[in-house]
Design an enzyme around this catalytic site. Structure first.
Site, PDB file in Angstrom:
ATOM      1  CG  HIS A 113      58.764  48.486 -19.435  1.00  0.00           C
ATOM      2  ND1 HIS A 113      58.418  49.733 -18.963  1.00  0.00           N
ATOM      3  CD2 HIS A 113      59.835  48.095 -18.692  1.00  0.00           C
ATOM      4  CE1 HIS A 113      59.238  50.087 -18.000  1.00  0.00           C
ATOM      5  NE2 HIS A 113      60.107  49.118 -17.809  1.00  0.00           N
ATOM      6  CE  LYS A 115      57.121  47.228 -15.043  1.00  0.00           C
ATOM      7  NZ  LYS A 115      57.731  48.218 -15.935  1.00  0.00           N
ATOM      8  CG  ASP A 120      37.470  35.756 -11.208  1.00  0.00           C
ATOM      9  OD1 ASP A 120      38.067  34.892 -11.886  1.00  0.00           O
ATOM     10  OD2 ASP A 120      37.191  35.602 -10.007  1.00  0.00           O
ATOM     11  CG  HIS A 293      60.710  51.238 -10.752  1.00  0.00           C
ATOM     12  ND1 HIS A 293      59.550  50.611 -11.156  1.00  0.00           N
ATOM     13  CD2 HIS A 293      61.663  50.862 -11.653  1.00  0.00           C
ATOM     14  CE1 HIS A 293      59.784  49.880 -12.228  1.00  0.00           C
ATOM     15  NE2 HIS A 293      61.061  50.016 -12.548  1.00  0.00           N
ATOM     16  CE  LYS A 295      58.381  52.575 -14.541  1.00  0.00           C
ATOM     17  NZ  LYS A 295      59.727  53.029 -14.366  1.00  0.00           N
ATOM     18  CG  ASP A 300      46.241  72.614 -14.669  1.00  0.00           C
ATOM     19  OD1 ASP A 300      47.259  73.126 -14.165  1.00  0.00           O
ATOM     20  OD2 ASP A 300      45.833  72.912 -15.807  1.00  0.00           O
TER      21      ASP A 300
END
Length: 388
Positions: A113, A115, A120, A293, A295, A300
C-alpha cells in the site's frame, strides 16, 4: 521507542496531485542513475501515461528504473503499461499478483500500500498519492484531496535502502531466485536543510507496529491539540483509548474523515463510533467538498505525519505501509494550516444525536457494517495483533 529522527533535511509539503505530479515528473526527467517507484494504484489515465512516458525516457537514456505495483490495486497494470515499460528497458513487477484468485486468506490481503519514489538517491517522495489523476473519480468526488512530501537530505538514503530491499524481496517472490541489485549503495546525501524526520514502515517482520506505536507515543504525549485527517478510520482498542484519554486531560481532539467514500461499508462502520467519541469531547468532521484520501496528523504543532497508512486494522496490522514522521514546528504548522483550510472550506461538523435521529434501518445498516468489518478483520488479521 520513538522512531529515529534524522536531521539535515529539506521537506516540501505537496497537496494533492496538482502539486505532487509536476514535482515527481521533474525529478524523473532529471534522473541520471536510478529510479525506484512503488504504488498501490497505477491507473491508465493522463497521469499514469505521463509517469510511464517519463520512466521510459529515463530508461532509454540509461537510467536503471525499477517499478513495483501492487497486484490488486494495480491489477490492470500488466495489460495497460507493462509491455511499453519493458520495451523501453524499465524493470517492473507486481506485488502478489495472485490476488485475482481471491480467497479470504491473510497472506493475500497483505498488500503493498506504499506510495514511494526515490530518484538517484538524492530526492524522494512519500505520502498517500497513487499514480492516478485527481479527477479520475465520479464527478461528485473530484478532485482527490491528499498529501505527499518531497524529501531531500540524509533521510533519502534510508528510504532508498528500504526500497532496494523491497525490490529484491518482490523479485525473489516473482522469480523464485535470489535477486541482488548490482549497483553499489550510493553515499548518504549531504545535509541540505534543518528539518528532522523519520522514515517509518509497517511490515510483517520487525516493523509490524512501528507506525501504530509512533501514533500512540505522540497522542499520549499530547498536551494541547490533536488534528487527524484520515480517509479510512476504524481504530483498534489502544488507539481509541489513547484518543479518549487525551480528550479527558483537556487536549482538543479533531478528526477529519470522509464525507464521500469509495468504500461505504467502512464509512458506515466508522459512523458507529461517532456517538461515544462525541460524548467524550472529540470533534468529528466529514469532508464533503470532494474525495478525502489523506493520511496525515499534527499534534501540538510540533509533531506531524504524512504517509500511506490509514487508521484501520488493515493498514495498521496487515499491509505494507510507509509514513514520514516529522519533528519540526515549521512543517507541522504548514500542514496544520492546510488541513484547517480544508476544515473551513469543505467539512461539516458532526453533532451529538445526529445519527440517533435517523430511521432505524439506517442505524441497523451502520451497526451491521461495523460487525461485518470487524468480523473480516478478526478472520484475517494475525492472532498476535497488538491493537486489540
Amino acid at each position: 521507542m520513538p522512531p529515529e529522527q534524522i536531521p539535515g533535511n529539506r521537506l516540501t509539503l505537496l497537496e494533492s496531485g496538482r502539486e505532487y505530479f509536476p514535482a515527481l515528473l521533474a525529478a524523473l526527467d532529471s534522473a541520471c542513475r536510478d529510479i525506484h517507484l512503488e504504488s498501490y494504484i497505477y491507473a491508465n489515465d493522463a497521469i499514469g501515461q505521463a509517469v510511464s512516458a517519463a520512466l521510459c525516457r529515463a530508461a532509454l537514456r540509461g537510467v536503471r528504473v525499477h517499478v513495483t505495483v501492487d497486484g490488486f490495486g494495480g491489477r490492470n497494470f500488466p495489460a495497460d503499461f507493462l509491455p511499453q515499460l519493458l520495451a523501453a528497458g524499465v524493470q517492473a513487477m507486481l506485488y502478489r499478483p495472485e490476488f485475482a484468485r481471491f480467497r479470504l486468506r491473510r497472506h493475500r490481503l497483505r498488500r503493498l500500500h506504499r506510495k514511494l519514489a526515490v530518484i538517484d538517491g538524492r530526492i524522494a517522495f512519500i505520502g498517500g498519492i497513487n499514480i492516478v489523476d485527481d479527477d479520475n473519480a465520479p464527478p461528485e468526488m473530484r478532485p482527490r484531496y491528499d498529501y505527499a512530501v518531497q524529501v531531500e537530505g540524509p533521510l533519502v538514503a534510508r528510504m532508498h535502502q528500504n526500497m532496494r530491499r523491497m525490490w529484491e524481496i518482490v523479485a525473489w517472490a516473482n522469480f523464485k531466485r535470489r535477486y541482488r541489485l548490482l549497483d553499489t549503495q550510493p553515499a548518504t546525501p549531504p545535509q541540505v536543510g534543518d528539518q528532522s524526520a523519520a522514515f517509518v514502515i509497517r511490515d510483517n517482520i520487525r516493523h509490524r507496529a512501528d507506525i501504530l506505536n509512533a501514533y500512540l507515543d505522540a497522542i499520549r504525549s499530547a498536551r494541547r491539540e490533536i488534528l487527524i485527517a484520515n480517509a479510512y478510520f476504524l481504530p483498534g482498542v489502544r488507539f481509541g483509548r489513547a484518543l479518549y484519554a487525551a480528550a479527558r486531560r483537556g487536549v482538543r481532539v479533531r478528526i477529519l474523515l470522509q464525507g464521500k467514500s469509495d468504500h461505504p461499508l467502512l464509512r458506515y462502520a466508522t459512523q458507529t463510533l461517532y456517538r461515544s467519541a462525541l460524548a467524550a469531547g472529540i470533534e468529528i468532521f466529514e469532508y464533503e467538498k470532494s474525495f478525502l484520501h489523506a493520511k496525515v496528523a499534527v499534534i501540538d504543532g510540533t509533531w506531524a505525519t504524512v504517509g500511506s497508512s490509514n487508521i484501520d486494522p488493515f493498514s495498521l496490522l496487515l499491509a505494507k505501509e510507509a509514513n514520514l514522521v516529522v519533528a519540526d514546528r515549521r512543517f507541522a504548522e504548514q500542514l496544520q494550516a492546510r488541513v484547517e483550510q480544508a476544515l473551513a472550506s469543505g467539512a461539516r461538523r458532526m453533532r451529538a444525536g445526529e445519527f440517533e435521529r435517523q430511521p432505524w434501518p439506517s442505524r441497523l445498516l451502520r451497526w451491521a457494517s461495523y460487525g461485518l468489518v470487524r468480523l473480516a478483520a478478526n478472520l484475517v488479521l494475525p492472532t498476535d495483533r497488538t491493537d486489540d
